[in-house]
Design a protein around this motif. Structure first.
Motif, PDB file in Angstrom:
ATOM      1  N   SER A  37      50.919  51.163  35.909  1.00 47.86           N
ATOM      2  CA  SER A  37      49.719  50.776  35.156  1.00 47.86           C
ATOM      3  C   SER A  37      49.183  49.416  35.568  1.00 47.86           C
ATOM      4  O   SER A  37      47.974  49.242  35.762  1.00 47.86           O
ATOM      5  N   SER A  38      50.058  48.439  35.678  1.00 46.75           N
ATOM      6  CA  SER A  38      49.611  47.068  35.946  1.00 46.75           C
ATOM      7  C   SER A  38      49.193  46.855  37.397  1.00 46.75           C
ATOM      8  O   SER A  38      48.620  45.810  37.727  1.00 46.75           O
ATOM      9  N   PHE A  39      49.472  47.825  38.269  1.00 45.58           N
ATOM     10  CA  PHE A  39      49.129  47.676  39.687  1.00 45.58           C
ATOM     11  C   PHE A  39      47.799  48.352  40.039  1.00 45.58           C
ATOM     12  O   PHE A  39      47.166  47.988  41.026  1.00 45.58           O
ATOM     13  N   LEU A  40      47.391  49.318  39.244  1.00 50.93           N
ATOM     14  CA  LEU A  40      46.157  50.049  39.544  1.00 50.93           C
ATOM     15  C   LEU A  40      44.974  49.321  38.903  1.00 50.93           C
ATOM     16  O   LEU A  40      44.315  49.810  37.983  1.00 50.93           O
TER      17      LEU A  40
ATOM     18  N   LYS B 217      47.410  54.148  30.941  1.00 50.29           N
ATOM     19  CA  LYS B 217      48.864  53.958  31.041  1.00 50.29           C
ATOM     20  C   LYS B 217      49.338  55.020  32.017  1.00 50.29           C
ATOM     21  O   LYS B 217      49.404  56.211  31.676  1.00 50.29           O
ATOM     22  N   THR B 218      49.675  54.597  33.248  1.00 58.05           N
ATOM     23  CA  THR B 218      49.834  55.547  34.348  1.00 58.05           C
ATOM     24  C   THR B 218      51.241  55.532  34.931  1.00 58.05           C
ATOM     25  O   THR B 218      51.738  54.470  35.328  1.00 58.05           O
ATOM     26  N   PHE B 219      51.845  56.706  34.976  1.00 59.20           N
ATOM     27  CA  PHE B 219      53.170  56.880  35.560  1.00 59.20           C
ATOM     28  C   PHE B 219      53.086  57.845  36.739  1.00 59.20           C
ATOM     29  O   PHE B 219      52.285  58.792  36.723  1.00 59.20           O
ATOM     30  N   LEU B 220      53.935  57.599  37.720  1.00 61.09           N
ATOM     31  CA  LEU B 220      54.198  58.578  38.767  1.00 61.09           C
ATOM     32  C   LEU B 220      55.546  59.196  38.431  1.00 61.09           C
ATOM     33  O   LEU B 220      56.523  58.476  38.179  1.00 61.09           O
ATOM     34  N   THR B 221      55.643  60.510  38.403  1.00 60.78           N
ATOM     35  CA  THR B 221      56.896  61.192  38.058  1.00 60.78           C
ATOM     36  C   THR B 221      57.266  62.183  39.151  1.00 60.78           C
ATOM     37  O   THR B 221      56.409  62.653  39.906  1.00 60.78           O
ATOM     38  N   TRP B 222      58.553  62.511  39.222  1.00 58.27           N
ATOM     39  CA  TRP B 222      59.042  63.452  40.234  1.00 58.27           C
ATOM     40  C   TRP B 222      60.404  63.995  39.830  1.00 58.27           C
ATOM     41  O   TRP B 222      60.958  63.626  38.789  1.00 58.27           O
ATOM     42  N   GLU B 223      60.946  64.860  40.631  1.00 59.97           N
ATOM     43  CA  GLU B 223      62.268  65.472  40.425  1.00 59.97           C
ATOM     44  C   GLU B 223      62.984  65.506  41.770  1.00 59.97           C
ATOM     45  O   GLU B 223      62.340  65.404  42.821  1.00 59.97           O
TER      46      GLU B 223
ATOM     47  N   VAL C 119      55.931  65.715  42.705  1.00 58.56           N
ATOM     48  CA  VAL C 119      55.407  64.352  42.511  1.00 58.56           C
ATOM     49  C   VAL C 119      54.064  64.463  41.785  1.00 58.56           C
ATOM     50  O   VAL C 119      53.123  65.080  42.279  1.00 58.56           O
ATOM     51  N   THR C 120      53.988  63.849  40.601  1.00 56.29           N
ATOM     52  CA  THR C 120      52.849  64.065  39.710  1.00 56.29           C
ATOM     53  C   THR C 120      52.391  62.763  39.069  1.00 56.29           C
ATOM     54  O   THR C 120      53.218  61.927  38.691  1.00 56.29           O
ATOM     55  N   TRP C 121      51.083  62.610  38.916  1.00 58.50           N
ATOM     56  CA  TRP C 121      50.513  61.491  38.152  1.00 58.50           C
ATOM     57  C   TRP C 121      50.393  61.896  36.690  1.00 58.50           C
ATOM     58  O   TRP C 121      49.933  62.994  36.377  1.00 58.50           O
ATOM     59  N   LYS C 122      50.788  61.008  35.777  1.00 58.66           N
ATOM     60  CA  LYS C 122      50.597  61.231  34.344  1.00 58.66           C
ATOM     61  C   LYS C 122      49.977  59.961  33.764  1.00 58.66           C
ATOM     62  O   LYS C 122      50.556  58.876  33.877  1.00 58.66           O
ATOM     63  N   SER C 123      48.813  60.108  33.164  1.00 61.27           N
ATOM     64  CA  SER C 123      48.079  58.927  32.714  1.00 61.27           C
ATOM     65  C   SER C 123      47.304  59.219  31.435  1.00 61.27           C
ATOM     66  O   SER C 123      46.605  60.222  31.336  1.00 61.27           O
TER      67      SER C 123
END
Length: 283
Positions: A81-84, A38-44, A30-34
Motif C-alpha cells: 500500500s505505502s509503495f504504490l 489497501k493493497t496486498f499481493l498474495t500467492w501460494e 499470484v493475485t492483487w487484493k485491494s
C-alpha cells in the motif's frame, strides 16, 4: 525416429528447468487484493524451511523496487500500500523463490512468477460507507447523511477518504424498500446528503448505500453495500405519543378535580363546625 527425438528434447528441457530451479518451486496464483487502496499481493503455497519468497514490483516502465518486509520472507502476502504512491499508474510484481534468510545458493537466477497488471485508481475495490438517516417532519421523505470511507492513503500526515481521491467522480447509489417488502427502488446522488422523497406516510423504509464511480469498468463501478438501516414508523410513533399525552392530561385533570372536590368538602365541613360552636344571639 522423429518422435524419439522430440521426447528426448522434452526430457532435456524438463531436466534443465529442474536443475535451474533447484529446490525452489515457483509461486502460484499470484493475485492483487485491494480495498480502498489497501493493497496486498498474495500467492501460494507456503514455503518450506528450504526456501523463501522475495517480491519485486514496479510501475510499468519504471525501475523495480523491493519492500524490506517482503524480502526472503516465509509469508504468502506482501502489503504494498505505502509503495504504490502514484495511484493512477499501473503496476506489475514478481514473486521470486529465493534461499531462506541467512542461506546462500549457487544459482544466479531464481524461479519467479509474475502478477497481472494492477491499476489502483481504476481497480481498487470500494469499501462500504456508513450513514445516518433522519425522517423529515412531513413523514414523506428521509435524509441520509453519508460518511466517505477512509483509505490507506496519507497526505501531509492526514488520512484521505474516497472523496479526497475521486472528487466529483465519486457518487453514491441508494437502494431502498418498504420494510418487510421485497420491491426495491434506487437513487443516485453526487453528494453526501441524500434526500429520498415520495415515501408512503407512516411506513418504515430500509436503506442501503454503496459508492459508485460510473467512469470505471462495469465490474469495478460499485462498492460494497453498507449495513442496512431502517426508519421508524413515524405515524405509529406519533399516535402513541399523542395517546400518552392525552392520557396524562386527562389524568392530571382528574387529579385536579378530585383535589378540588375534597378541598371544597373539607372547607364546607369546617365552616359548618364553626357555626355550630357559636352562641345563640338574643333576638
Amino acid at each position: 525416429m522423429t518422435i524419439r527425438l522430440t521426447v528426448a528434447l522434452c526430457l532435456v528441457v524438463v531436466l534443465s528447468t529442474d536443475s535451474a530451479s533447484g529446490s525452489y518451486p515457483k509461486a502460484q496464483n499470484v493475485t492483487w487484493k485491494s480495498t480502498n487502496f489497501k493493497t496486498f499481493l498474495t500467492w501460494e503455497p507456503e514455503p518450506s524451511a528450504d526456501y523463501s519468497y522475495t517480491v519485486e514490483f514496479s510501475a510499468v516502465g519504471r525501475d523495480k523496487q523491493r519492500s524490506p518486509h517482503c524480502t526472503r520472507s516465509s509469508k504468502t502476502d506482501c502489503d504494498l500500500s505505502s509503495f504504490l504512491t502514484d495511484l493512477k499508474a499501473c503496476y506489475k510484481a514478481d514473486v521470486i523463490s529465493t534461499p531462506p534468510l541467512g542461506a546462500s545458493s549457487d544459482l544466479t537466477e531464481f524461479p519467479y512468477s509474475s502478477s497481472t497488471r494492477f491499476c489502483p485508481y481504476q481497480e481498487t475495490d470500494l469499501g462500504r460507507p456508513e450513514f445516518k438517516l433522519e425522517v423529515n417532519g412531513n413523514k414523506r421523505s428521509t435524509t441520509l447523511y453519508v460518511t466517505d470511507p477512509l483509505t490507506a492513503v496519507f497526505k501531509d500526515g492526514r488520512q484521505l477518504n474516497l472523496r479526497d481521491i475521486f472528487a466529483d467522480e465519486l457518487q453514491y447509489k441508494v437502494t431502498y424498500r418498504r420494510n418487510q417488502s421485497t420491491g426495491k427502488k434506487t437513487q443516485v446522488s453526487k453528494t453526501n446528503v441524500i434526500e429520498v422523497t415520495n415515501l408512503d406516510k407512516g411506513e418504515s423504509y430500509c436503506f442501503n448505500i454503496q459508492a459508485y464511480i460510473p467512469g470505471r469498468d462495469i465490474s469495478k463501478q460499485y462498492g460494497a453495500l453498507s449495513v442496512t438501516q431502517c426508519s421508524d414508523k413515524g405515524e405509529e410513533y406519533s399516535a402513541v405519543v399523542i395517546a400518552a399525552a392525552i392520557f396524562l392530561i386527562l389524568l392530571l385533570l382528574g387529579v385536579i378535580i378530585t383535589v378540588t372536590v375534597i378541598c371544597c368538602k373539607r372547607r364546607k365541613k369546617a365552616l359548618g363546625s364553626k357555626k355550630e360552636g357559636l352562641p345563640l344571639r338574643d333576638v
